[in-house]
Write an enzyme that holds these catalytic residues in place. Sequence first.
Site, mmCIF file in Angstrom:
data_model
loop_
_atom_site.group_PDB
_atom_site.id
_atom_site.type_symbol
_atom_site.label_atom_id
_atom_site.label_comp_id
_atom_site.label_asym_id
_atom_site.label_seq_id
_atom_site.Cartn_x
_atom_site.Cartn_y
_atom_site.Cartn_z
ATOM 1 N N SER A 130 -47.790 9.590 -17.389
ATOM 2 C CA SER A 130 -49.638 10.710 -17.754
ATOM 3 C C SER A 130 -49.099 11.938 -18.103
ATOM 4 O O SER A 130 -50.440 12.682 -19.163
ATOM 5 C CB SER A 130 -49.533 11.536 -15.925
ATOM 6 O OG SER A 130 -49.768 10.112 -15.360
ATOM 7 N N TYR A 169 -56.496 15.527 -7.996
ATOM 8 C CA TYR A 169 -55.279 14.336 -8.887
ATOM 9 C C TYR A 169 -56.205 13.005 -8.674
ATOM 10 O O TYR A 169 -55.895 12.205 -7.708
ATOM 11 C CB TYR A 169 -54.383 14.450 -8.914
ATOM 12 C CG TYR A 169 -53.506 13.879 -10.490
ATOM 13 C CD1 TYR A 169 -53.039 14.653 -11.253
ATOM 14 C CD2 TYR A 169 -53.263 12.625 -10.396
ATOM 15 C CE1 TYR A 169 -53.081 14.168 -12.482
ATOM 16 C CE2 TYR A 169 -52.624 12.222 -11.362
ATOM 17 C CZ TYR A 169 -52.086 13.261 -12.348
ATOM 18 O OH TYR A 169 -51.620 12.297 -13.686
ATOM 19 N N SER A 170 -56.672 12.576 -10.060
ATOM 20 C CA SER A 170 -57.439 11.165 -10.171
ATOM 21 C C SER A 170 -57.128 10.426 -11.603
ATOM 22 O O SER A 170 -57.186 10.311 -12.335
ATOM 23 C CB SER A 170 -59.033 10.784 -10.024
ATOM 24 O OG SER A 170 -59.589 9.813 -9.662
#
Length: 382
Positions: free
Chosen positions: A98, A192-193
């Site tokens: 991420s 969060y996605s």
Amino acid sequence: MSKLRVLAALTVSTSLLFSGCTSSDEPSAVQATTTTTSSGNIRTDYVQAALDALVDTGSVAAVAQVRDGENSWSGAAGLVERDGTEAASADDPVRIASITKSMVAAVLLQLVDEGKLQLDQQVDELLPGLLPKPVTVRQLLDHTSGIPDYLVGFDSAEQIAARSADSVTDDELISQALAMPWTTEPGQEFSYSNTNYVLLGRIIVEVDSKSIGQSLRDRVFDPLQMNDTTYPTDAAIADDALHGYVAENGTYTDVTDFDAGIWSSGAAVVSTVGDMNTFFRALFDGTLLPQNLIDEMQVVTPTGYGLGLLLGGDACNPGSGELVFGQRGNGFGYRTFAFSSPDGQRQVSLAWTAAAPNPAVDPLEQPATEALIAGLTSTCPA
């Protein structure tokens, strides 16, 4: 500094750090260590000790680079491959997961700076008819859209390894997410996605008229000479990359070769700790973005998430409300941290190559957090 930032620092400085073939033997007894000499006043002994401790606790390798102004130090512990003998190096690439999101956010904000879209613009104006609810670009960036996360069903090493060769498209990921219940109405709260960043990738493709990988190369990787950084679209990874392992119940499953389609523009990038530091310095010193957009990125909610960034309290002055900004990556077999002072002058990037399926219960999280803190502390003024 605003009260919001101070509050976020106090509430998130610790919590943000928690957000193939198999073998059941313990890691190899050969625990190689490599370092480069600090070119300045960085105090490195504790950082190297923290990397060694991370490997002693069960990681196959741990690598870091610390920068303070023009001074830098790199260190490593462990092995490239669990059953091999080659020592890990801080120059070896890893899947950064991420931390990709910060890079994608930077490209998106460059397009904002060029007047090609706006932060508070409706996604439907850019991708007509795709979403059933009104969501803005900003809500995608800071995870307040309410859109479900497609990344489900990876709860064990067996489930993860079974999906390693799956080739999926962005359309499939988005469709999977939109078939699920929304977590909240757009703009109401943080949730969060990874789907948010798949959608941002689609927006970049539409506005920049090229693939997301090409946009990243043209706008970030090539201008910054991030020569060891790539955006793979399949399972390919550099031959000199560190191997990544899912560690579960004493078994290490090699998941180095994993199709990057599942990560898409939320987490697909492969890089090094040095290149990650190069990126965040350029992000915060004005090389990539003007100051007004840097300020937009660094204004965060009390959850600790800004526009593609996490924040934490600065280890040099605990409790003061002084912050560091960056991101972390929770990949399959790889974990990463990259944090920087707001001006990009003091930095640490860290990667390690064994990870439990669930980072919230991963025994390596604590020694990794200690290594990150050691890296930040090593740059504190004497």
